[in-house]
Design an enzyme around this catalytic site. Structure first.
Site, PDB file in Angstrom:
ATOM      1  CD  GLU A 188      -7.713   8.904   7.182  1.00 20.21           C
ATOM      2  OE1 GLU A 188      -8.256   8.880   6.057  1.00 20.21           O
ATOM      3  OE2 GLU A 188      -7.615   7.895   7.907  1.00 20.21           O
TER       4      GLU A 188
ATOM      5  CG  HIS B 256      -2.501   9.112  -0.285  1.00 14.51           C
ATOM      6  ND1 HIS B 256      -2.809  10.030   0.700  1.00 14.51           N
ATOM      7  CD2 HIS B 256      -2.710   7.890   0.256  1.00 14.51           C
ATOM      8  CE1 HIS B 256      -3.184   9.381   1.788  1.00 14.51           C
ATOM      9  NE2 HIS B 256      -3.128   8.085   1.555  1.00 14.51           N
ATOM     10  CG  ASP B 257      -6.445   7.309   0.311  1.00 18.26           C
ATOM     11  OD1 ASP B 257      -5.778   6.456  -0.296  1.00 18.26           O
ATOM     12  OD2 ASP B 257      -6.585   7.299   1.542  1.00 18.26           O
TER      13      ASP B 257
ATOM     14  CG  ASP C  78      -2.101   0.962   1.051  1.00 21.31           C
ATOM     15  OD1 ASP C  78      -2.327   1.432  -0.076  1.00 21.31           O
ATOM     16  OD2 ASP C  78      -2.767   1.265   2.069  1.00 21.31           O
TER      17      ASP C  78
ATOM     18  CG  HIS D 194      -2.988  -1.861  10.137  1.00 22.55           C
ATOM     19  ND1 HIS D 194      -4.136  -1.123   9.999  1.00 22.55           N
ATOM     20  CD2 HIS D 194      -2.163  -1.430   9.157  1.00 22.55           C
ATOM     21  CE1 HIS D 194      -4.025  -0.293   8.980  1.00 22.55           C
ATOM     22  NE2 HIS D 194      -2.826  -0.461   8.458  1.00 22.55           N
TER      23      HIS D 194
ATOM     24  NE  ARG E 139      -3.534  10.634   6.772  1.00 25.29           N
ATOM     25  CZ  ARG E 139      -3.612   9.326   6.505  1.00 25.29           C
ATOM     26  NH1 ARG E 139      -2.658   8.515   6.933  1.00 25.29           N
ATOM     27  NH2 ARG E 139      -4.623   8.840   5.812  1.00 25.29           N
ATOM     28  CG  LEU E 140      -3.009   9.967  15.447  1.00 26.28           C
ATOM     29  CD1 LEU E 140      -3.829  10.118  16.729  1.00 26.28           C
ATOM     30  CD2 LEU E 140      -1.698   9.232  15.740  1.00 26.28           C
ATOM     31  CG  ASP E 141      -3.714   5.297   8.180  1.00 27.65           C
ATOM     32  OD1 ASP E 141      -4.441   5.915   7.386  1.00 27.65           O
ATOM     33  OD2 ASP E 141      -3.514   4.074   8.120  1.00 27.65           O
TER      34      ASP E 141
ATOM     35  CE  LYS F  89      -7.076   3.773  -1.860  1.00 27.42           C
ATOM     36  NZ  LYS F  89      -6.674   3.586  -0.436  1.00 27.42           N
TER      37      LYS F  89
END
Length: 515
Positions: free
Chosen positions: A263, A325-326, A56, A94, A220-222, A424
């Site tokens: 996020e 990017h998304d 990813d 994760h 940034r908390l993904d 993407k």
């Protein structure tokens, strides 16, 4: 609202992968010395392929050490030496199956010191369902009906350890099993962390210390909303667990000069953005990309105006954007734009070459459209300049996707090369040094950089500044005021034109652009 956003300003921020511009960070660093580029940005958001990762394009993190080429050149220090601070990612939910923690678990099984680092599916669901012949518990319908799924099927990976024993582990996102490989390399994927485990919190603490050492001012908390899990809950944005998680993470950052940016994609009508802001965090403005296109196409800024005024009235501090990017979010617009206009927007973006991204194939749950912003605006330079002008005058800290800045077009060859799930890549084209040099001469790029420099340096802007927004029949008017300086933007949607002005303390003209 309690102030927790640290020293972060609301000046423009460039967003890119480490290899997006010129092939590596050294080439990208040199761009800042190019005529017209210097002074346009106060921050850089580097996507996580700067770390060791395997899927990813960076979001499947093996560990948070820097890739060797970035570590040895000291490039991050060079960038900060230009007065530019960093925004970096931290994936809370994760880690890669190639992470040292999961590899240790694969090798040692239940004797691993990381046996509780990840979520044993059967231990989690004990007493909540029946065991299947495949060796995992199938939760009862009353539990499954409440859960939110990011992919088809149960979110688990049946793992085979070195000794041949097997056990299921929670796996919300990507997974792949490669036949014929040994246990070290058999799996690809991202395994969910067990936030009840002490070692996970030790890992969180060490990671935040590491990111601070790189110079990150925004984290940034993904995927944070997937981390708290409880039988019988939705297991996406569980409450109050999610907010308790964020507060515990924030406590780990208190000794550092950091601002957290959680996020999350959720519809406007759910008010998740407002809840995040009320708790003192920066929040993403995922509404702006679609609102701007809708305003331009419908020649109607009323919804944009409403959203701008709400942010100012409620003290919402956001990071806004056009592209990223998304892709362009559309799920978020529900409740803010009428459904008919959302449906029309999606249809328009697809007609202009975009790909619809639904939630695991559910055509009734639209999520995002993958396209460049330039294509979304029908590759019209005037429309892109107008959209950028509006973004820079809306509330929030403007985040600029590098490919939008350079008026990049949809990359269908990259999508095809990426295979299934590669939609993407349409908006992630790497630009060569020659591409950048050529595009820096294009008027649509030159004018964007000129207005970005104005937005970055002019004293009228700021999180504490006054902003007034008015909407006319086919236009909008913005004025920012601070320290006796003022910045104005007049928009004409019908003509795709705008006038941007900056005035000094005595009313003297300092900046003027007509587009």
């Amino acid at each position: 609202m309690e102030e927790k956003t640290g020293s972060v300003d609301n000046r423009p921020m460039l967003n890119l992968y480490p290899d997006s511009v010129g092939g590596d960070m050294e080439a990208f660093y040199k761009v800042f010395d190019q005529e017209g580029f210097s002074g346009a940005f106060s921050a850089v958001y580097l996507l996580p392929s700067i770390y060791h990762s395997d899927l990813d394009r960076g979001f499947s993190v093996i560990d948070y050490d820097l890739e060797k080429k970035y570590k040895t050149t000291g490039i991050l220090e060079k960038i900060q030496g230009k007065g530019i601070y960093l925004k970096l990612d931290f994936v809370l939910n994760h880690a890669s199956v190639q992470s040292p923690q999961f590899q240790d678990l694969l090798e040692k099984g239940k004797s691993s010191e990381y046996k509780d680092f990840f979520i044993d599916w059967n231990e989690f669901w004990q007493g909540c369902g029946g065991m299947t012949k495949e060796g995992y518990i199938l939760p009862e319908k009353q539990y499954l009906d409440k859960m939110f799924f990011r992919k088809p099927g149960l979110p688990l990976l049946m793992v085979e350890f070195a000794d041949g024993s097997r056990a299921p582990y929670w796996n919300t996102f990507y997974q792949e099993i490669r036949e014929g490989e040994d246990y070290h390399s058999r799996y690809l994927g991202q395994m969910d962390l067990n936030i009840r485990a002490k070692k996970v919190w030790d890992f969180y603490r060490e990671t935040l210390e590491k990111l601070s050492g790189y110079g990150a001012k925004i984290i940034r908390l993904d995927a944070f909303a997937y981390a708290p899990k409880t039988p019988g809950a939705k297991n996406f944005l569980n409450e109050p667990d999610t907010w308790e998680l964020l507060e515990k993470v924030k406590e780990l950052t208190l000794e550092y000069d950091m601002s957290l940016l959680p996020e999350i994609h959720a519809s406007y009508e759910e008010k998740r953005y407002e809840m995040i802001a009320q708790k003192g965090y920066l929040t993403y403005d995922f509404f702006l990309p679609g609102l701007v296109i809708d305003a331009i196409e419908q020649q109607d800024g009323s919804f944009l105006s409403k959203w701008a005024k709400e942010q100012m009235a409620k003290g919402i501090r956001s990071v806004n954007m056009l592209g990223c990017h998304d892709g362009i979010p559309v799920l978020d617009l529900k409740g803010l734009l009428p459904k008919k206009r959302i449906d029309g927007l999606i249809q328009l973006l697809v007609e202009r070459g975009g790909y619809v991204k639904d939630l695991h194939g559910d055509k009734n749950v639209y999520y995002q459209v993958n396209t460049t912003y330039y294509n979304a605006l029908e590759k019209r330079d005037a429309a892109l300049l107008l959209a950028r002008a509006i973004q820079l005058f809306m509330p929030g800290k403007p985040q600029v996707w590098y490919l939008d800045l350079f008026a990049g077009e949809n990359d269908y060859a990259a999508v095809k090369a990426a295979g299934p799930g590669g939609h993407k890549e349409i908006n992630r084209t790497n630009l060569s040094a020659e591409d950048v040099e050529e595009r820096l001469r294009a008027e649509v790029v030159v004018k964007q950089l000129e207005m970005l420099r104005f937005r970055n340096t002019f004293p009228a802007f700021g999180f504490g500044a006054r902003l007034s927004v008015k909407c006319s029949k086919s236009g909008m008017y913005f004025i920012w005021e601070q320290s006796e300086y003022s910045a104005e933007l007049e928009v004409d949607f019908k003509g795709l034109t705008f006038v941007m002005r900056g005035e000094g303390t005595k009313g003297e003209a300092i900046f003027l652009m007509e587009g």
